[in-house]
Design a protein around this motif. Sequence first.
Motif, PDB file in Angstrom:
ATOM      1  N   THR A   1       1.310  -0.901  -0.016  1.00 12.70           N
ATOM      2  CA  THR A   1       0.204   0.042  -0.128  1.00 12.70           C
ATOM      3  C   THR A   1       1.005   0.997  -0.033  1.00 12.70           C
ATOM      4  OG1 THR A   1      -1.627  -1.485   0.731  1.00 12.70           O
ATOM      5  CG2 THR A   1      -1.807   0.902   1.080  1.00 12.70           C
ATOM      6  N   CYS A   2       1.775   1.313   0.715  1.00 13.52           N
ATOM      7  CA  CYS A   2       2.886   2.430   0.690  1.00 13.52           C
ATOM      8  C   CYS A   2       3.118   2.850  -0.469  1.00 13.52           C
ATOM      9  CB  CYS A   2       4.041   2.287   2.256  1.00 13.52           C
ATOM     10  SG  CYS A   2       3.206   2.265   3.705  1.00 13.52           S
ATOM     11  N   TYR A   3       3.916   1.751  -1.171  1.00  8.58           N
ATOM     12  CA  TYR A   3       4.858   1.734  -2.536  1.00  8.58           C
ATOM     13  C   TYR A   3       3.756   1.837  -3.902  1.00  8.58           C
ATOM     14  CZ  TYR A   3       8.481  -1.203  -0.345  1.00  8.58           C
ATOM     15  OH  TYR A   3       9.623  -1.397   0.250  1.00  8.58           O
ATOM     16  N   GLU A   4       2.424   1.546  -3.744  1.00  3.93           N
ATOM     17  CA  GLU A   4       1.464   2.191  -4.452  1.00  3.93           C
ATOM     18  C   GLU A   4       1.426   3.967  -4.398  1.00  3.93           C
ATOM     19  OE1 GLU A   4      -1.800  -0.804  -5.914  1.00  3.93           O
ATOM     20  OE2 GLU A   4      -1.810  -0.665  -3.548  1.00  3.93           O
ATOM     21  N   ARG A   5       1.194   4.229  -2.676  1.00  3.64           N
ATOM     22  CA  ARG A   5       0.926   5.903  -3.078  1.00  3.64           C
ATOM     23  C   ARG A   5       2.603   6.614  -2.840  1.00  3.64           C
ATOM     24  NH1 ARG A   5      -1.810   4.645   2.774  1.00  3.64           N
ATOM     25  NH2 ARG A   5       0.592   4.783   3.207  1.00  3.64           N
ATOM     26  N   ALA A   6       3.651   5.836  -3.165  1.00  6.45           N
ATOM     27  CA  ALA A   6       4.745   6.280  -3.310  1.00  6.45           C
ATOM     28  C   ALA A   6       4.899   6.477  -4.953  1.00  6.45           C
ATOM     29  CB  ALA A   6       5.859   5.740  -3.247  1.00  6.45           C
ATOM     30  N   LEU A   7       4.106   5.916  -5.820  1.00  5.28           N
ATOM     31  CA  LEU A   7       4.504   6.053  -7.289  1.00  5.28           C
ATOM     32  C   LEU A   7       3.190   6.951  -7.479  1.00  5.28           C
ATOM     33  CD1 LEU A   7       4.333   2.237  -8.142  1.00  5.28           C
ATOM     34  CD2 LEU A   7       6.103   3.601  -8.758  1.00  5.28           C
ATOM     35  N   CYS A   8       2.604   7.218  -7.124  1.00  3.67           N
ATOM     36  CA  CYS A   8       1.606   8.566  -7.025  1.00  3.67           C
ATOM     37  C   CYS A   8       1.972  10.022  -7.497  1.00  3.67           C
ATOM     38  CB  CYS A   8      -0.025   8.559  -6.142  1.00  3.67           C
ATOM     39  SG  CYS A   8      -1.165   7.447  -5.894  1.00  3.67           S
ATOM     40  N   PHE A   9       3.230   9.759  -6.254  1.00  5.87           N
ATOM     41  CA  PHE A   9       3.740  11.077  -6.164  1.00  5.87           C
ATOM     42  C   PHE A   9       5.167  10.823  -7.570  1.00  5.87           C
ATOM     43  CE2 PHE A   9       1.744  11.220  -1.855  1.00  5.87           C
ATOM     44  CZ  PHE A   9       1.186  11.830  -2.474  1.00  5.87           C
ATOM     45  N   ASP A  10       6.021   9.678  -8.203  1.00  7.35           N
ATOM     46  CA  ASP A  10       6.371   9.266  -8.653  1.00  7.35           C
ATOM     47  C   ASP A  10       6.824   7.955  -8.904  1.00  7.35           C
ATOM     48  OD1 ASP A  10       8.649   9.575  -9.974  1.00  7.35           O
ATOM     49  OD2 ASP A  10      10.873  10.243  -8.111  1.00  7.35           O
ATOM     50  N   LYS A  11       6.188   8.004 -10.688  1.00  6.11           N
ATOM     51  CA  LYS A  11       6.497   6.929 -11.217  1.00  6.11           C
ATOM     52  C   LYS A  11       7.227   6.613 -11.705  1.00  6.11           C
ATOM     53  CE  LYS A  11       1.176   8.172 -12.527  1.00  6.11           C
ATOM     54  NZ  LYS A  11       0.579   6.652 -11.266  1.00  6.11           N
ATOM     55  N   THR A  12       8.443   7.167 -11.672  1.00  7.51           N
ATOM     56  CA  THR A  12       9.353   7.004 -12.287  1.00  7.51           C
ATOM     57  C   THR A  12      11.102   6.570 -11.313  1.00  7.51           C
ATOM     58  OG1 THR A  12      10.765   8.851 -11.959  1.00  7.51           O
ATOM     59  CG2 THR A  12       9.126   8.639 -14.055  1.00  7.51           C
ATOM     60  N   SER A  13       9.899   6.026  -9.995  1.00  2.00           N
ATOM     61  CA  SER A  13      11.479   5.492  -9.234  1.00  2.00           C
ATOM     62  C   SER A  13      11.857   4.072  -9.195  1.00  2.00           C
ATOM     63  CB  SER A  13      10.748   5.557  -7.220  1.00  2.00           C
ATOM     64  OG  SER A  13      11.267   5.132  -6.731  1.00  2.00           O
ATOM     65  N   TYR A  14      12.579   4.180  -9.816  1.00  2.00           N
ATOM     66  CA  TYR A  14      13.362   2.526  -9.518  1.00  2.00           C
ATOM     67  C   TYR A  14      12.981   1.889  -8.828  1.00  2.00           C
ATOM     68  CZ  TYR A  14      17.243  -1.077 -10.589  1.00  2.00           C
ATOM     69  OH  TYR A  14      17.620  -2.133  -9.800  1.00  2.00           O
ATOM     70  N   LEU A  15      14.266   2.692  -7.569  1.00  5.02           N
ATOM     71  CA  LEU A  15      14.171   1.919  -5.982  1.00  5.02           C
ATOM     72  C   LEU A  15      12.505   0.766  -5.633  1.00  5.02           C
ATOM     73  CD1 LEU A  15      15.894   4.052  -4.006  1.00  5.02           C
ATOM     74  CD2 LEU A  15      16.470   1.566  -4.861  1.00  5.02           C
ATOM     75  N   THR A  16      11.678   2.032  -5.998  1.00  2.00           N
ATOM     76  CA  THR A  16       9.880   1.534  -5.247  1.00  2.00           C
ATOM     77  C   THR A  16       9.243   0.267  -6.358  1.00  2.00           C
ATOM     78  OG1 THR A  16       9.576   4.037  -5.054  1.00  2.00           O
ATOM     79  CG2 THR A  16       7.752   2.194  -5.846  1.00  2.00           C
ATOM     80  N   HIS A  17       9.828   0.239  -7.536  1.00  2.00           N
ATOM     81  CA  HIS A  17       9.679  -0.553  -8.558  1.00  2.00           C
ATOM     82  C   HIS A  17      10.169  -1.536  -8.580  1.00  2.00           C
ATOM     83  CE1 HIS A  17       7.090   1.754 -11.565  1.00  2.00           C
ATOM     84  NE2 HIS A  17       7.664   2.363 -11.409  1.00  2.00           N
ATOM     85  N   LEU A  18      11.168  -1.670  -7.801  1.00  2.00           N
ATOM     86  CA  LEU A  18      11.916  -2.932  -7.339  1.00  2.00           C
ATOM     87  C   LEU A  18      11.781  -3.492  -6.482  1.00  2.00           C
ATOM     88  CD1 LEU A  18      14.938  -4.512  -8.426  1.00  2.00           C
ATOM     89  CD2 LEU A  18      15.807  -2.719  -6.808  1.00  2.00           C
TER      90      LEU A  18
END
Length: 264
Positions: free
Chosen positions: A192-209
Amino acid sequence: MEKEHNQKEFYQKAMIFGRFVRFYRQHNGWSLENLGHTMHMSYSTIRRVELGETLLLPDEMDQIAQAFGFEGFLDNWHLLDAYATQMDDIRHFHLVDIERMLDKLDAFLCNPQLKASYFFAGYALLELYAMVYAKKGLMKTIWTKEERQALRAKVDEIDAFKDLFSNRQRAVYEQLAGDTWYECLRFEQAWTCYERALCFDKTSYLTHLRMADTAMILNCDQVARHHLARCQQLVFATASSEQFLQLALLEAIFLARNNEREAA
């Protein structure tokens, strides 16, 4: 135009300082009346300060910071843009040069006076960043119970003023919160937190990983495949050897668990 600019700056300063006061007042277990009595101010004045409706004089701001145990309140408003750039550098070097990232983190954290400044929220975010990554780097190790508790306490602390962050800072906070839940083996909350992170920055490699990793743990292989593909796109954009290694390892695990051992 200049008048509008000054009004906006006044509002932003008042909001940040008000949140600073409310956080440390509550942190010390004081009521509005307690702080007002200490500062020889009325309950209503302290309340208006905390709501960002008024900004005290510099001497009064220093006195409140001193009541919380600081030397004073550092007026570093003119440096906030430079701090934001340096925080972006920390994020960049996290991907390409972990040692430089840690050096830049240390450069911020060696100045605790920033805890009592207009950068106090950003300083707390970097403290969380260091707790998640500085000791462990990018290697997976087992966190102790005490470390997990400290991480969760820091995430909860920052939650009280996360609305002060820019979108990029909010993305970092949500990803770090996800990493905290991940380390606590609470993978649904991490997701859930990672999904929220992508709402603010969809280009984060670390989050996608981390989402690819978490999706595999949750047996959502199609979702994991999607995030691995996104990681591939992002890693070629930065061409970091450390990223290539990270991604290759995670892809190998993914392929092996899907019985594609030769490809792995």
